[in-house]
Design an enzyme around this catalytic site. Structure first.
Site, PDB file in Angstrom:
ATOM      1  N   ALA A  74     103.791 -41.347  17.509  1.00 54.67           N
ATOM      2  CA  ALA A  74     105.176 -40.904  17.700  1.00 54.67           C
ATOM      3  C   ALA A  74     105.266 -39.574  18.444  1.00 54.67           C
ATOM      4  O   ALA A  74     106.234 -39.327  19.163  1.00 54.67           O
ATOM      5  CB  ALA A  74     105.878 -40.809  16.350  1.00 54.67           C
ATOM      6  N   ASN A 154     111.368 -36.266   7.674  1.00 57.97           N
ATOM      7  CA  ASN A 154     110.041 -36.446   7.102  1.00 57.97           C
ATOM      8  C   ASN A 154     109.785 -35.589   5.867  1.00 57.97           C
ATOM      9  O   ASN A 154     108.892 -35.872   5.086  1.00 57.97           O
ATOM     10  CB  ASN A 154     108.970 -36.159   8.159  1.00 57.97           C
ATOM     11  CG  ASN A 154     109.248 -34.893   8.922  1.00 57.97           C
ATOM     12  OD1 ASN A 154     110.251 -34.780   9.624  1.00 57.97           O
ATOM     13  ND2 ASN A 154     108.371 -33.917   8.778  1.00 57.97           N
ATOM     14  N   GLN A 182     109.871 -42.094  10.392  1.00 61.48           N
ATOM     15  CA  GLN A 182     109.850 -42.281   8.928  1.00 61.48           C
ATOM     16  C   GLN A 182     110.726 -43.454   8.485  1.00 61.48           C
ATOM     17  O   GLN A 182     110.622 -43.893   7.345  1.00 61.48           O
ATOM     18  CB  GLN A 182     110.303 -40.990   8.218  1.00 61.48           C
ATOM     19  CG  GLN A 182     109.360 -39.813   8.406  1.00 61.48           C
ATOM     20  CD  GLN A 182     108.022 -39.987   7.694  1.00 61.48           C
ATOM     21  OE1 GLN A 182     107.844 -40.841   6.834  1.00 61.48           O
ATOM     22  NE2 GLN A 182     107.049 -39.155   8.057  1.00 61.48           N
ATOM     23  N   THR A 243      94.389 -47.567  29.833  1.00 57.63           N
ATOM     24  CA  THR A 243      93.968 -48.838  29.236  1.00 57.63           C
ATOM     25  C   THR A 243      94.565 -48.974  27.845  1.00 57.63           C
ATOM     26  O   THR A 243      94.514 -48.039  27.041  1.00 57.63           O
ATOM     27  CB  THR A 243      92.421 -48.880  29.164  1.00 57.63           C
ATOM     28  OG1 THR A 243      91.929 -48.792  30.501  1.00 57.63           O
ATOM     29  CG2 THR A 243      91.928 -50.154  28.506  1.00 57.63           C
ATOM     30  N   CYS A 329     101.725 -24.526   7.327  1.00 53.26           N
ATOM     31  CA  CYS A 329     100.894 -23.484   6.719  1.00 53.26           C
ATOM     32  C   CYS A 329     100.440 -22.539   7.822  1.00 53.26           C
ATOM     33  O   CYS A 329      99.766 -22.952   8.746  1.00 53.26           O
ATOM     34  CB  CYS A 329      99.685 -24.146   6.081  1.00 53.26           C
ATOM     35  SG  CYS A 329      98.793 -23.084   4.993  1.00 53.26           S
TER      36      CYS A 329
HETATM   37  C1  LIG Z   1     109.570 -37.697  11.836  1.00 50.77           C
HETATM   38  C2  LIG Z   1     108.227 -37.680  12.494  1.00 50.77           C
HETATM   39  N1  LIG Z   1     108.149 -37.666  13.830  1.00 50.77           N
HETATM   40  C3  LIG Z   1     106.983 -37.666  14.475  1.00 50.77           C
HETATM   41  C4  LIG Z   1     105.785 -37.668  13.785  1.00 50.77           C
HETATM   42  C5  LIG Z   1     104.495 -37.678  14.538  1.00 50.77           C
HETATM   43  O1  LIG Z   1     103.912 -38.949  14.434  1.00 50.77           O
HETATM   44  P1  LIG Z   1     102.425 -39.270  14.929  1.00 50.77           P
HETATM   45  O2  LIG Z   1     101.534 -38.805  13.816  1.00 50.77           O
HETATM   46  O3  LIG Z   1     102.383 -40.751  15.084  1.00 50.77           O
HETATM   47  O4  LIG Z   1     102.202 -38.556  16.196  1.00 50.77           O
HETATM   48  C6  LIG Z   1     105.811 -37.661  12.382  1.00 50.77           C
HETATM   49  C7  LIG Z   1     104.562 -37.602  11.621  1.00 50.77           C
HETATM   50  O5  LIG Z   1     104.436 -36.902  10.642  1.00 50.77           O
HETATM   51  C8  LIG Z   1     107.066 -37.689  11.720  1.00 50.77           C
HETATM   52  O6  LIG Z   1     107.159 -37.692  10.396  1.00 50.77           O
END
Ligand SMILES: Cc1ncc(COP(=O)(O)O)c(C=O)c1O
Length: 392
Positions: A74, A154, A182, A243, A329
């Site tokens: 993502a 998240n 999420q 790829t 953190c």
């Molecule tokens: C809301 C949200 N967006 C994007 C991401 C990033 O996803 P990825 O780990 O697949 O790059 C996360 C992962 O924690 C997420 O919770």
């Protein structure tokens, strides 16, 4: 039989479903062709597997197979969307509207675009974690090319009023992008009903393998175009060269198909367990559930435990329960989460927050144990805390 440690960090990642792994395995050793090899059966087999995965992933979100491109996750999908649209629509406008509670994949990309001349409106959220639709409307101007609002948060699990945002975007003919990482596979997601032009999500949050993500790009009403950010062999309609990760894509497809089947029952089961967990936690004094009362993902509970710190709670529990604070953190000290800050949670409470995220493997047996362990730990920590003992 209860196995320790208990995993309650499903918002961070999920175990790959064994059915997913089984379906992926032959694509490492037997069907290892390059999906772009057009001249032999190895390539055709890989290409067919990618097409099946596209169908399965598209079906999960109400899209057409040709509207799915695969990425590494993502984070990459959000980058491709935000940067690709900013570049392509630069002649039309230079304004993006987003919210302060977005994941860093969107926040930091928008900050980077801002440094490079885009104008970004950072919408506040209310104490309920949601953007105000009136504020969103007022922020739209002729230069606005994109609204970027996540589907579900998240940290808190708070669900945004996505359909209403989609209506506003349509009304003003502004493109709507959502980071649904999420939400996909957990809640019904229908990109057409939500008025989305573009949407990012990820395989490893929905019981698929890590390192695979997807970007939905609408082909009709609206027809969305992106400037490629990764150039090379021209794979995936020239939008994302490279790829294809065939085993990962096959796994993502299978994971999406399983989610479609089990998602609604799973949501009911996990919602009941999450509510039971919250009931148990709320028996303790000075406990606050962030986002309580808002529409939330059914498997997420974000709780603040007054007079303590996230660090000390997590360290005291981490032998038995895998949890997360949900905040970044930095230099050894926990910064209060920017999401909770935006929701006007006081700093002291924001620094005392733990996220519990349940998932497919969570059992009804585990929850009473978690409640007992957390209760015992919070009481013990507070009993040795001067701040707690000397409180009014
Ligand atoms: C809301 C949200 N967006 C994007 C991401 C990033 O996803 P990825 O780990 O697949 O790059 C996360 C992962 O924690 C997420 O919770």
């Amino acid at each position: 039989m209860l196995r320790l440690p208990i995993y309650l960090d499903h918002c961070a990642t999920t175990a790959c479903d064994e059915r997913v792994v089984a379906e992926m395995l032959p694509y490492f050793t037997r069907y290892y062709g390059n999906a772009s090899s057009r001249n032999h059966a190895f390539g055709w087999k890989a290409q067919a597997a990618v097409e099946e995965a596209q169908q399965r992933v598209a079906a999960l979100i109400g899209a057409e197979p040709g509207e799915i491109i695969f990425t590494s996750g993502a984070t990459e999908s959000c980058n491709l969307a935000l940067r690709g649209i900013s570049t392509l629509y630069a002649g039309t406008g230079n304004h993006i509207i987003t919210a302060k509670t977005e994941h860093k994949a969107v926040l930091d990309t928008c900050k980077d675009l801002e440094r490079n001349g885009m104008e970004i409106t950072w919408l506040d959220v209310g104490p309920n974690g949601q953007v105000d639709l009136q504020e969103l409307r007022s922020a739209i101007k002729p230069a606005t090319i994109l609204i970027a609002i996540m589907w579900a948060n998240n940290e808190t699990g708070v669900v945004m009023p996505v359909h209403e945002i989609g209506d506003i975007a349509r009304e003003h003919q502004v493109l709507f992008f959502s980071d649904a990482t999420q939400a996909a596979g957990k809640l019904p997601v229908d990109v057409k009903a939500a008025g989305l032009g573009i949407m990012a999500f990820s395989s490893h949050k929905l019981y698929g393998p890590k390192g695979t993500g997807a970007l939905y790009i609408s082909r009709r009403h609206p027809r969305v175009k992106l400037a490629a950010q990764i150039t090379g062999g021209g794979q995936q309609n020239n939008i994302r060269s490279g790829t294809l990760n065939v085993p990962g894509i096959v796994g993502f497809g299978k994971a999406a198909a399983i989610c479609r089947e089990v998602m609604s029952d799973e949501a009911v089961r996990l919602g009941a367990l999450r509510n039971k967990l919250e009931e148990g936690l709320l028996q303790l004094p000075e406990v606050y559930i962030n986002g309580y009362g808002s529409e939330r993902l059914p498997h997420v509970c974000n709780a603040s435990f007054g007079y303590l710190s996230s660090n000390e709670i997590l360290s005291a529990l981490n032998k038995d329960i895998a949890l997360s604070s949900g905040s970044a953190c930095t230099s050894g000290s926990l910064d209060p989460s920017y999401v909770l800050k935006a929701m006007q949670v006081p700093d002291l409470l924001a620094r005392a927050t733990v996220r519990f995220s349940l998932g497919r493997q969570t059992t009804g047996e585990e929850i009473p144990l978690v409640i007992r362990q957390v209760t015992h730990t919070i009481e013990a920590l507070r009993n040795s805390s001067p701040a707690w003992l000397l409180r009014d």
